[in-house]
Write a protein that holds these residues in place. Structure first.
Motif, PDB file in Angstrom:
ATOM      1  N   LYS A  87      -3.899   6.676  13.459  1.00 15.26           N
ATOM      2  CA  LYS A  87      -2.703   7.413  14.366  1.00 15.26           C
ATOM      3  C   LYS A  87      -2.254   8.587  13.532  1.00 15.26           C
ATOM      4  N   VAL A  88      -2.258   8.423  12.179  1.00 13.23           N
ATOM      5  CA  VAL A  88      -1.793   9.597  11.490  1.00 13.23           C
ATOM      6  C   VAL A  88      -3.079  10.483  11.357  1.00 13.23           C
ATOM      7  N   LEU A  89      -4.199  10.030  10.890  1.00 12.24           N
ATOM      8  CA  LEU A  89      -5.540  10.843  10.686  1.00 12.24           C
ATOM      9  C   LEU A  89      -5.946  11.611  12.201  1.00 12.24           C
ATOM     10  N   GLU A  90      -5.374  11.092  13.230  1.00 10.36           N
ATOM     11  CA  GLU A  90      -5.773  11.669  14.568  1.00 10.36           C
ATOM     12  C   GLU A  90      -4.969  13.112  14.671  1.00 10.36           C
ATOM     13  N   VAL A  91      -3.542  13.193  14.083  1.00  9.48           N
ATOM     14  CA  VAL A  91      -3.096  14.367  14.095  1.00  9.48           C
ATOM     15  C   VAL A  91      -2.877  15.353  12.801  1.00  9.48           C
ATOM     16  N   LEU A  92      -3.742  14.959  11.945  1.00  9.61           N
ATOM     17  CA  LEU A  92      -3.876  15.659  10.562  1.00  9.61           C
ATOM     18  C   LEU A  92      -5.065  16.357  10.650  1.00  9.61           C
ATOM     19  N   PRO A  93      -4.901  17.685  10.899  1.00 11.84           N
ATOM     20  CA  PRO A  93      -6.100  18.460  10.998  1.00 11.84           C
ATOM     21  C   PRO A  93      -6.713  19.336   9.603  1.00 11.84           C
ATOM     22  N   LYS A  94      -5.910  19.065   8.696  1.00 18.32           N
ATOM     23  CA  LYS A  94      -6.457  19.428   7.351  1.00 18.32           C
ATOM     24  C   LYS A  94      -5.034  18.706   6.274  1.00 18.32           C
ATOM     25  N   LYS A  98       0.967  -1.076   0.096  1.00 21.68           N
ATOM     26  CA  LYS A  98      -0.057  -0.109  -0.195  1.00 21.68           C
ATOM     27  C   LYS A  98       0.879   1.185   0.147  1.00 21.68           C
ATOM     28  N   LEU A  99       0.301   2.311  -0.792  1.00 19.20           N
ATOM     29  CA  LEU A  99       1.163   3.501  -0.769  1.00 19.20           C
ATOM     30  C   LEU A  99       0.196   4.317  -0.015  1.00 19.20           C
ATOM     31  N   LEU A 100       0.662   5.150   1.060  1.00 14.47           N
ATOM     32  CA  LEU A 100      -0.126   6.075   2.026  1.00 14.47           C
ATOM     33  C   LEU A 100       0.302   7.416   1.476  1.00 14.47           C
ATOM     34  N   LYS A 101      -0.458   8.439   0.938  1.00 17.70           N
ATOM     35  CA  LYS A 101      -0.050   9.533   0.597  1.00 17.70           C
ATOM     36  C   LYS A 101      -0.832  10.567   1.190  1.00 17.70           C
ATOM     37  N   ILE A 102      -0.105  11.541   1.409  1.00 14.91           N
ATOM     38  CA  ILE A 102      -0.720  12.662   2.308  1.00 14.91           C
ATOM     39  C   ILE A 102      -0.049  14.022   1.929  1.00 14.91           C
ATOM     40  N   TYR A 103      -0.919  15.007   1.496  1.00 18.16           N
ATOM     41  CA  TYR A 103      -0.756  16.365   1.225  1.00 18.16           C
ATOM     42  C   TYR A 103      -1.217  17.197   2.376  1.00 18.16           C
ATOM     43  N   VAL A 104      -0.094  17.935   2.691  1.00 21.14           N
ATOM     44  CA  VAL A 104       0.026  18.834   4.010  1.00 21.14           C
ATOM     45  C   VAL A 104       0.780  20.288   3.860  1.00 21.14           C
ATOM     46  N   GLY A 105       0.181  21.305   4.279  1.00 21.35           N
ATOM     47  CA  GLY A 105       1.240  22.390   4.430  1.00 21.35           C
ATOM     48  C   GLY A 105       2.300  22.300   5.337  1.00 21.35           C
ATOM     49  N   GLU A 106       3.378  22.795   5.171  1.00 22.25           N
ATOM     50  CA  GLU A 106       4.526  22.782   5.999  1.00 22.25           C
ATOM     51  C   GLU A 106       4.298  23.411   7.216  1.00 22.25           C
ATOM     52  N   ALA A 107       3.540  24.238   7.295  1.00 29.74           N
ATOM     53  CA  ALA A 107       3.373  24.962   8.614  1.00 29.74           C
ATOM     54  C   ALA A 107       2.102  24.481   9.480  1.00 29.74           C
ATOM     55  N   THR A 108       1.470  23.284   8.926  1.00 32.05           N
ATOM     56  CA  THR A 108       0.276  22.676   9.641  1.00 32.05           C
ATOM     57  C   THR A 108       0.867  22.185  11.001  1.00 32.05           C
ATOM     58  N   LYS A 109       0.077  22.690  11.951  1.00 28.66           N
ATOM     59  CA  LYS A 109       0.148  22.300  13.251  1.00 28.66           C
ATOM     60  C   LYS A 109      -0.911  21.557  14.025  1.00 28.66           C
ATOM     61  N   HIS A 110      -0.580  20.742  14.740  1.00 28.31           N
ATOM     62  CA  HIS A 110      -1.735  19.858  15.783  1.00 28.31           C
ATOM     63  C   HIS A 110      -1.366  20.032  17.375  1.00 28.31           C
ATOM     64  N   ASP A 111      -1.929  20.601  18.005  1.00 28.56           N
ATOM     65  CA  ASP A 111      -1.571  20.913  19.541  1.00 28.56           C
ATOM     66  C   ASP A 111      -0.160  21.734  19.383  1.00 28.56           C
ATOM     67  N   GLY A 112       0.044  22.622  18.599  1.00 25.86           N
ATOM     68  CA  GLY A 112       0.955  23.498  18.599  1.00 25.86           C
ATOM     69  C   GLY A 112       2.214  22.983  18.098  1.00 25.86           C
ATOM     70  N   LYS A 113       2.372  21.518  17.611  1.00 26.41           N
ATOM     71  CA  LYS A 113       3.373  21.016  17.105  1.00 26.41           C
ATOM     72  C   LYS A 113       3.405  20.777  15.523  1.00 26.41           C
ATOM     73  N   ASN A 114       4.432  20.820  14.820  1.00 22.90           N
ATOM     74  CA  ASN A 114       4.454  20.510  13.440  1.00 22.90           C
ATOM     75  C   ASN A 114       4.020  19.148  13.207  1.00 22.90           C
ATOM     76  N   VAL A 115       2.805  19.204  12.106  1.00 20.41           N
ATOM     77  CA  VAL A 115       2.208  17.899  11.851  1.00 20.41           C
ATOM     78  C   VAL A 115       3.171  17.042  11.134  1.00 20.41           C
ATOM     79  N   VAL A 116       3.972  17.474  10.235  1.00 24.27           N
ATOM     80  CA  VAL A 116       4.931  16.351   9.508  1.00 24.27           C
ATOM     81  C   VAL A 116       5.932  15.866  10.540  1.00 24.27           C
ATOM     82  N   GLN A 117       6.399  16.449  11.441  1.00 30.21           N
ATOM     83  CA  GLN A 117       7.250  15.829  12.578  1.00 30.21           C
ATOM     84  C   GLN A 117       6.480  14.917  13.170  1.00 30.21           C
ATOM     85  N   GLN A 118       5.060  15.242  13.760  1.00 33.04           N
ATOM     86  CA  GLN A 118       4.495  14.350  14.361  1.00 33.04           C
ATOM     87  C   GLN A 118       4.335  12.822  13.508  1.00 33.04           C
ATOM     88  N   ILE A 119       3.872  13.200  12.430  1.00 33.44           N
ATOM     89  CA  ILE A 119       3.393  12.055  11.519  1.00 33.44           C
ATOM     90  C   ILE A 119       4.752  10.811  11.218  1.00 33.44           C
TER      91      ILE A 119
END
Length: 109
Positions: free
Chosen positions: A84-91, A5-26
């Motif tokens: 777990k990924v979807l939990e931290v992905l706000p948009k 499976k290929l999981l593909k996620i498109y997100v802005g580099e400034a996107t945050k979840h709980d004040g933390k960078n989403v990409v780093q959390q993922i």
């Protein structure tokens, strides 16, 4: 050849979840769950559901550029980590595709 499976996620580099960078959390979630591999690529321009165009300008020091996270692993491992990924992905955009893996690893010399 093996199925995966290929999981593909498109997100802005400034996107945050709980004040933390989403990409780093993922990336942390993927690593902790021993996912086979991940690549993060930066787009030069794009827009999403909000319709706002994100891109760089010559003298701009920081921008909310689009990022693409590509994750390939077994269907079982992707399905395990996806909630777990979807939990931290706000948009953004997140989807999966079936893929054939023709090579993974290092060729012996």
């Amino acid at each position: 050849m093996s199925k995966a499976k290929l999981l593909k996620i498109y997100v802005g580099e400034a996107t945050k979840h709980d004040g933390k960078n989403v990409v780093q959390q993922i990336i942390k979630i993927l690593k902790e769950n021993k996912i086979a591999g991940v690549t993060v690529s930066r787009g030069i321009m794009g827009y999403g559901a909000d319709g706002i165009i994100h891109g760089t300008k010559l003298l701009e020091l920081s921008a909310d550029l689009p990022l693409i996270i590509d994750v390939v692993d077994s269907e079982e491992n992707i399905q395990k980590v996806l909630p777990k990924v979807l939990e931290v992905l706000p948009k953004g955009l997140c989807f999966t595709l079936d893929v054939d893996v023709h090579f993974y690893g290092t060729k012996a010399k």
